[in-house]
Design a protein around this motif. Structure first.
Motif, PDB file in Angstrom:
ATOM      1  N   ARG A  93       0.841  -1.216   0.000  1.00  0.00           N
ATOM      2  CA  ARG A  93       0.000   0.000   0.000  1.00  0.00           C
ATOM      3  C   ARG A  93       0.868   1.255   0.000  1.00  0.00           C
ATOM      4  NH1 ARG A  93      -2.810  -3.190   3.323  1.00  0.00           N
ATOM      5  NH2 ARG A  93      -2.121  -2.198   5.258  1.00  0.00           N
ATOM      6  N   TRP A  94       1.928   1.243   0.796  1.00  0.00           N
ATOM      7  CA  TRP A  94       2.821   2.405   0.843  1.00  0.00           C
ATOM      8  C   TRP A  94       3.430   2.652  -0.528  1.00  0.00           C
ATOM      9  CZ3 TRP A  94       6.145   1.153   5.813  1.00  0.00           C
ATOM     10  CH2 TRP A  94       5.361   1.340   6.950  1.00  0.00           C
ATOM     11  N   GLU A  95       3.814   1.591  -1.236  1.00  0.00           N
ATOM     12  CA  GLU A  95       4.433   1.759  -2.555  1.00  0.00           C
ATOM     13  C   GLU A  95       3.447   2.303  -3.589  1.00  0.00           C
ATOM     14  OE1 GLU A  95       6.428  -1.858  -3.715  1.00  0.00           O
ATOM     15  OE2 GLU A  95       8.074  -1.499  -2.321  1.00  0.00           O
ATOM     16  N   ARG A  96       2.161   2.123  -3.341  1.00  0.00           N
ATOM     17  CA  ARG A  96       1.153   2.659  -4.274  1.00  0.00           C
ATOM     18  C   ARG A  96       0.687   4.039  -3.883  1.00  0.00           C
ATOM     19  NH1 ARG A  96      -0.922  -2.634  -3.426  1.00  0.00           N
ATOM     20  NH2 ARG A  96      -2.549  -1.773  -2.109  1.00  0.00           N
ATOM     21  N   MET A  97       1.269   4.621  -2.835  1.00  0.00           N
ATOM     22  CA  MET A  97       0.841   5.934  -2.352  1.00  0.00           C
ATOM     23  C   MET A  97       0.997   6.974  -3.461  1.00  0.00           C
ATOM     24  SD  MET A  97       2.294   6.067   1.596  1.00  0.00           S
ATOM     25  CE  MET A  97       3.185   7.520   1.232  1.00  0.00           C
ATOM     26  N   PRO A  98      -0.075   7.707  -3.731  1.00  0.00           N
ATOM     27  CA  PRO A  98      -0.009   8.709  -4.796  1.00  0.00           C
ATOM     28  C   PRO A  98       0.517  10.062  -4.336  1.00  0.00           C
ATOM     29  CG  PRO A  98      -2.243   8.542  -4.003  1.00  0.00           C
ATOM     30  CD  PRO A  98      -1.427   7.521  -3.235  1.00  0.00           C
ATOM     31  N   THR A  99       0.717  10.234  -3.035  1.00  0.00           N
ATOM     32  CA  THR A  99       1.105  11.542  -2.547  1.00  0.00           C
ATOM     33  C   THR A  99       2.582  11.821  -2.744  1.00  0.00           C
ATOM     34  OG1 THR A  99       1.490  10.647  -0.337  1.00  0.00           O
ATOM     35  CG2 THR A  99      -0.685  11.566  -0.783  1.00  0.00           C
ATOM     36  N   MET A 100       2.887  13.080  -2.765  1.00  0.00           N
ATOM     37  CA  MET A 100       4.267  13.534  -2.891  1.00  0.00           C
ATOM     38  C   MET A 100       4.748  13.935  -1.505  1.00  0.00           C
ATOM     39  SD  MET A 100       4.819  14.076  -6.427  1.00  0.00           S
ATOM     40  CE  MET A 100       5.793  15.509  -6.629  1.00  0.00           C
ATOM     41  N   LEU A 101       6.026  13.708  -1.236  1.00  0.00           N
ATOM     42  CA  LEU A 101       6.621  14.177   0.025  1.00  0.00           C
ATOM     43  C   LEU A 101       7.662  15.224  -0.266  1.00  0.00           C
ATOM     44  CD1 LEU A 101       7.082  10.933   2.142  1.00  0.00           C
ATOM     45  CD2 LEU A 101       5.328  12.668   2.354  1.00  0.00           C
TER      46      LEU A 101
END
Length: 101
Positions: A93-101
């Protein structure tokens, strides 16, 4: 394209490229022609052969950066999840995160 370009720069045959990467010639040929993709365990060898990571600068989201880090080290999701102390599903799930950091 990356493998072929490096091989030709080094003036190697496909057999020579396969020997440098420690795989059989058929496997190397399939990677170079795009018929198959390398298993995660071979990614660190490929990076060493190329002298760079082909995806540098392309990982924009936190998930993409996490996946690139894992690939660079040749780790499966299960192995990386173990290192992080999380469930493999959580890492996925983390690898599919669409957000930018």
């Amino acid at each position: 394209d990356h493998l072929k370009k490096k091989r030709l720069t080094l003036q190697l045959s496909q057999k020579g490229g396969s020997l440098r990467l420690g795989v059989n010639e058929c496997t190397y040929h399939n990677w170079e022609t795009g018929r198959t993709t390398p298993s995660i365990q071979f990614i660190p060898r490929i990076i060493a052969f190329l002298g760079y990571t082909p995806w540098d600068g392309k990982a924009r989201t936190a998930g993409e950066r996490l996946k690139a880090y894992r690939w660079t080290r040749g780790l499966s999701q299960k192995e990386m999840a173990g290192v992080l102390g999380v469930d493999p599903g959580t890492l996925a799930r983390w690898e599919r995160m669409p957000t930018m950091l």
